[in-house]
Scaffold this motif. Structure first.
Motif, PDB file in Angstrom:
ATOM      1  N   SER A  97       0.857  -1.185   0.000  1.00 35.68           N
ATOM      2  CA  SER A  97       0.000   0.000   0.000  1.00 35.68           C
ATOM      3  C   SER A  97       0.895   1.237   0.000  1.00 35.68           C
ATOM      4  O   SER A  97       2.099   1.142   0.237  1.00 35.68           O
ATOM      5  CB  SER A  97      -0.833   0.062   1.277  1.00 35.68           C
ATOM      6  OG  SER A  97      -1.849  -0.884   1.269  1.00 35.68           O
ATOM      7  N   ALA A  98       0.281   2.388  -0.167  1.00 28.59           N
ATOM      8  CA  ALA A  98       0.991   3.652   0.035  1.00 28.59           C
ATOM      9  C   ALA A  98       1.359   3.776   1.510  1.00 28.59           C
ATOM     10  O   ALA A  98       0.736   3.147   2.372  1.00 28.59           O
ATOM     11  CB  ALA A  98       0.085   4.803  -0.362  1.00 28.59           C
ATOM     12  N   THR A 104      -2.402   8.444   1.009  1.00 35.63           N
ATOM     13  CA  THR A 104      -3.569   8.531   0.113  1.00 35.63           C
ATOM     14  C   THR A 104      -4.480   9.675   0.569  1.00 35.63           C
ATOM     15  O   THR A 104      -4.938  10.477  -0.256  1.00 35.63           O
ATOM     16  CB  THR A 104      -4.327   7.190   0.084  1.00 35.63           C
ATOM     17  OG1 THR A 104      -3.379   6.145  -0.136  1.00 35.63           O
ATOM     18  CG2 THR A 104      -5.372   7.161  -1.014  1.00 35.63           C
ATOM     19  N   GLU A 149       1.177   4.525  -4.064  1.00 38.62           N
ATOM     20  CA  GLU A 149       1.635   3.136  -4.160  1.00 38.62           C
ATOM     21  C   GLU A 149       2.871   3.037  -5.057  1.00 38.62           C
ATOM     22  O   GLU A 149       3.724   2.177  -4.852  1.00 38.62           O
ATOM     23  CB  GLU A 149       0.514   2.243  -4.700  1.00 38.62           C
ATOM     24  CG  GLU A 149      -0.399   1.615  -3.644  1.00 38.62           C
ATOM     25  CD  GLU A 149      -1.321   2.587  -2.914  1.00 38.62           C
ATOM     26  OE1 GLU A 149      -1.431   3.742  -3.354  1.00 38.62           O
ATOM     27  OE2 GLU A 149      -1.935   2.186  -1.908  1.00 38.62           O
ATOM     28  N   PHE A 192      -3.735  -1.297  -5.279  1.00 37.01           N
ATOM     29  CA  PHE A 192      -4.748  -0.233  -5.372  1.00 37.01           C
ATOM     30  C   PHE A 192      -4.985   0.300  -6.779  1.00 37.01           C
ATOM     31  O   PHE A 192      -5.874   1.102  -6.972  1.00 37.01           O
ATOM     32  CB  PHE A 192      -4.302   0.897  -4.433  1.00 37.01           C
ATOM     33  CG  PHE A 192      -5.224   2.063  -4.236  1.00 37.01           C
ATOM     34  CD1 PHE A 192      -6.580   1.902  -3.956  1.00 37.01           C
ATOM     35  CD2 PHE A 192      -4.715   3.363  -4.283  1.00 37.01           C
ATOM     36  CE1 PHE A 192      -7.397   3.008  -3.724  1.00 37.01           C
ATOM     37  CE2 PHE A 192      -5.518   4.470  -4.055  1.00 37.01           C
ATOM     38  CZ  PHE A 192      -6.868   4.296  -3.779  1.00 37.01           C
ATOM     39  N   ARG A 210     -11.049   2.590  -1.711  1.00 39.52           N
ATOM     40  CA  ARG A 210     -10.206   2.636  -0.506  1.00 39.52           C
ATOM     41  C   ARG A 210     -10.005   1.229   0.058  1.00 39.52           C
ATOM     42  O   ARG A 210     -10.930   0.426   0.078  1.00 39.52           O
ATOM     43  CB  ARG A 210     -10.808   3.570   0.540  1.00 39.52           C
ATOM     44  CG  ARG A 210     -10.937   5.028   0.081  1.00 39.52           C
ATOM     45  CD  ARG A 210      -9.634   5.632  -0.444  1.00 39.52           C
ATOM     46  NE  ARG A 210      -8.530   5.584   0.490  1.00 39.52           N
ATOM     47  CZ  ARG A 210      -8.204   6.558   1.347  1.00 39.52           C
ATOM     48  NH1 ARG A 210      -8.901   7.667   1.370  1.00 39.52           N
ATOM     49  NH2 ARG A 210      -7.175   6.439   2.155  1.00 39.52           N
ATOM     50  N   GLY A 211      -8.784   0.998   0.474  1.00 43.10           N
ATOM     51  CA  GLY A 211      -8.445  -0.334   0.979  1.00 43.10           C
ATOM     52  C   GLY A 211      -8.184  -1.339  -0.133  1.00 43.10           C
ATOM     53  O   GLY A 211      -8.054  -2.543   0.105  1.00 43.10           O
ATOM     54  N   GLY A 212      -8.068  -0.840  -1.372  1.00 47.28           N
ATOM     55  CA  GLY A 212      -8.017  -1.714  -2.548  1.00 47.28           C
ATOM     56  C   GLY A 212      -6.750  -2.525  -2.737  1.00 47.28           C
ATOM     57  O   GLY A 212      -6.723  -3.439  -3.565  1.00 47.28           O
ATOM     58  N   SER A 213      -5.711  -2.232  -1.976  1.00 47.31           N
ATOM     59  CA  SER A 213      -4.485  -3.035  -2.139  1.00 47.31           C
ATOM     60  C   SER A 213      -4.706  -4.488  -1.753  1.00 47.31           C
ATOM     61  O   SER A 213      -4.050  -5.387  -2.284  1.00 47.31           O
ATOM     62  CB  SER A 213      -3.344  -2.453  -1.302  1.00 47.31           C
ATOM     63  OG  SER A 213      -3.027  -1.163  -1.757  1.00 47.31           O
ATOM     64  N   ASP A 214      -5.636  -4.728  -0.828  1.00 42.40           N
ATOM     65  CA  ASP A 214      -5.974  -6.124  -0.483  1.00 42.40           C
ATOM     66  C   ASP A 214      -6.434  -6.848  -1.739  1.00 42.40           C
ATOM     67  O   ASP A 214      -6.035  -7.984  -2.010  1.00 42.40           O
ATOM     68  CB  ASP A 214      -7.134  -6.171   0.538  1.00 42.40           C
ATOM     69  CG  ASP A 214      -6.792  -5.539   1.870  1.00 42.40           C
ATOM     70  OD1 ASP A 214      -5.608  -5.555   2.247  1.00 42.40           O
ATOM     71  OD2 ASP A 214      -7.721  -5.028   2.531  1.00 42.40           O
TER      72      ASP A 214
HETATM   73  N1  ASP Z   1      -3.647   3.363  -0.238  1.00 39.51           N
HETATM   74  C1  ASP Z   1      -5.023   2.986  -0.492  1.00 39.51           C
HETATM   75  C2  ASP Z   1      -5.931   3.510   0.607  1.00 39.51           C
HETATM   76  O1  ASP Z   1      -5.473   4.183   1.517  1.00 39.51           O
HETATM   77  C3  ASP Z   1      -5.193   1.514  -0.697  1.00 39.51           C
HETATM   78  C4  ASP Z   1      -4.861   0.657   0.487  1.00 39.51           C
HETATM   79  O2  ASP Z   1      -4.187   1.076   1.428  1.00 39.51           O
HETATM   80  O3  ASP Z   1      -5.261  -0.519   0.464  1.00 39.51           O
HETATM   81  O4  ASP Z   1      -7.112   3.310   0.565  1.00 39.51           O
END
Ligand code: ASP
Ligand code: ADP
Ligand code: MG
Length: 421
Positions: free
Chosen positions: A41-42, A47, A78, A140, A154-158
């Motif tokens: 992730s970043a 972000t 990222e 992401f 958001r949270g897309g790196s998963d």
């Molecule tokens: N950097 C992105 C976010 O803050 C993706 C992630 O962290 O999964 O939503």
């Protein structure tokens, strides 16, 4: 030797010191003989910082042109962390290369800020792995059919990590984060929450969709669709802990049939909550065919997702109609009602509430047990918490309550269903 995907979240990548620890951990896995793909992730806060800059320059808009630029912007977070990790791995003496989504390519649709992955080309990654390199792929982000950079929500790196693992048919996808697994509820809200060694895929899917942000919902959907072995574990253990112990730590998402796993005994296995919704009630709507469509059809046409819907029984030919939307969509929804819907219903006003939250109990055992929902309602009533809306499915019951009671509700339900450590 196996092909393993590691994903590291924002806090895990939060400083150069943390990135060095990630590099040491990945190097340990590579030296143990595994082919390693890493999806970072970043750095934490990055972000939000980037999106905040855009907001300083222009208020949020729904236009495609604007959303495209948000993705150009947010995706750089990222890209930076991935390159930094590659540098750190090279400093550990490994060959490492980082790729942005478009370089792989991770192909998505064009829904900027919430794009869906459509395909992943594995050639470049495989060639590098075969050449002995650690491959880092930005989380992401992806690229749409016209070559525009997209992001996955958001949270897309998963989701990036699980999708890459599926494409490469990895032996396992390890999601490293700032907690040591999936808990019965968010341990930041209920310190007595208990880590689960295993959680069923179905329950994880419900938990994620009902607000547990430990895994982005689409990552769980992908894991289910492609049967990707998925584990959530801590990046804050010492990097040099025994690799076999590490490989068994955290929480495993299981795909076993109902009853086969350790979850069998629990009726309710977890509690999720979500503070992102807002409620709208239209009072005194004429009770006649087509009304729900008149209201929600207009909302759907504006591409606004609706969650819970309730229509009361009618009195004197009139009824009350309530529904919830994401808080970010609240203003758009109310504008739409005022400009297009209310007049045609012959109604003059509506009541809106943005200070609500949804609290849900989740458990496969609910299928075969009666009285679970009533136990939930009793526990809330004992705390004097008023329930505004209720929604149920086979394996969950959700209630909408005043947001100021969220923590109290989570803790009392956690206790009522014996989820404590
Ligand atoms: N950097 C992105 C976010 O803050 C993706 C992630 O962290 O999964 O939503
Ligand atoms: P990352 O940056 O690693 O992706 P996130 O902040 O997205 O991390 O997700 C981890 C957080 O999810 C934890 O710090 C925790 O507060 C929260 N969380 C919510 N529900 C749960 C749960 N049931 N189990 C564990 N963590 C949870
Ligand atoms: Mg996350």
């Amino acid at each position: 030797m196996s092909l393993i995907v590691h994903k590291y979240g924002g806090t895990s990548m939060g400083s150069t010191e943390r990135i060095r620890m990630v590099a040491k951990r990945v190097a340990k896995w590579a030296r143990a003989g595994h082919q390693m793909v890493v999806v970072p992730s970043a750095m934490s806060g990055e972000t939000n910082r980037l999106l905040g800059l855009a907001k300083e320059l222009a208020p949020a808009k729904e236009s495609t042109a604007y959303l495209r630029e948000l993705d150009m912007l947010a995706s750089t977070g990222e890209q930076a962390s991935s390159a930094l990790l590659a540098v750190a791995l090279q400093a550990e003496g490994l060959e490492a290369v980082s790729y942005a989504g478009w370089q792989v390519a991770i192909k998505t649709n064009s829904a900027f800020t919430k794009a869906r992955i459509e395909s992943i080309d594995d050639k470049r990654i495989k060639a590098d792995l075969d050449a002995g390199k650690v491959v880092i792929v930005t989380g992401f982000q992806g690229v749409d059919p016209d070559g525009h950079i997209t992001t996955l929500g958001r949270g897309g790196s998963d989701t990036s990590a699980v999708a890459v693992a599926a494409a490469l048919q990895a032996a396992e996808c390890l999601i490293y984060t700032d907690v040591d697994g999936v808990y019965t509820t968010d341990p930041r809200v209920e310190p007595n929450a208990r880590r689960m060694a295993r959680v069923s895929f179905e329950e994880m899917l419900e938990m994620a969709s009902l607000g547990s942000k430990v895994l982005q919902i689409r990552s769980v959907e992908f894991a289910g669709k492609y049967k990707v072995p998925l584990r959530v574990l801590s990046s804050f253990t010492p990097w040099d802990i025994n690799i076999d112990e590490e490989a068994k730590s955290g929480t495993l998402i299981t795909f076993e049939e109902e009853g086969a796993g350790a979850m069998e005994a629990a009726v309710v296995s977890g509690i999720a909550f979500n503070r992102d919704e807002a409620k709208i009630s239209i009072l005194g709507v004429p009770d006649k065919p087509g009304i729900a469509y008149q209201i929600l059809g207009a909302v759907a046409d504006a591409n606004i997702e609706v969650d819970i819907i309730i229509q009361n029984i009618s009195k004197d030919g009139k009824t009350d109609f309530s529904f919830t939307v994401h808080r970010n969509d609240y203003a758009r929804t109310t504008d739409l009602l005022k400009s297009k819907v209310l007049a045609s219903l012959g109604v003059s006003d509506f009541v809106g509430d943005t200070k609500i939250c949804k609290v849900s109990i989740v458990g496969i055992g609910m299928r075969s047990h009666v009285g679970v929902a009533s136990k939930m309602f009793r526990s809330l009533s004992e705390e004097g918490i008023n329930i505004q809306m209720i929604s149920t499915s086979e394996i969950k019951t959700s209630v909408v309550i005043d947001e100021k009671y969220m923590e109290l509700a989570v803790r009392s339900l956690h206790k009522a269903f014996d989820l404590e450590a």
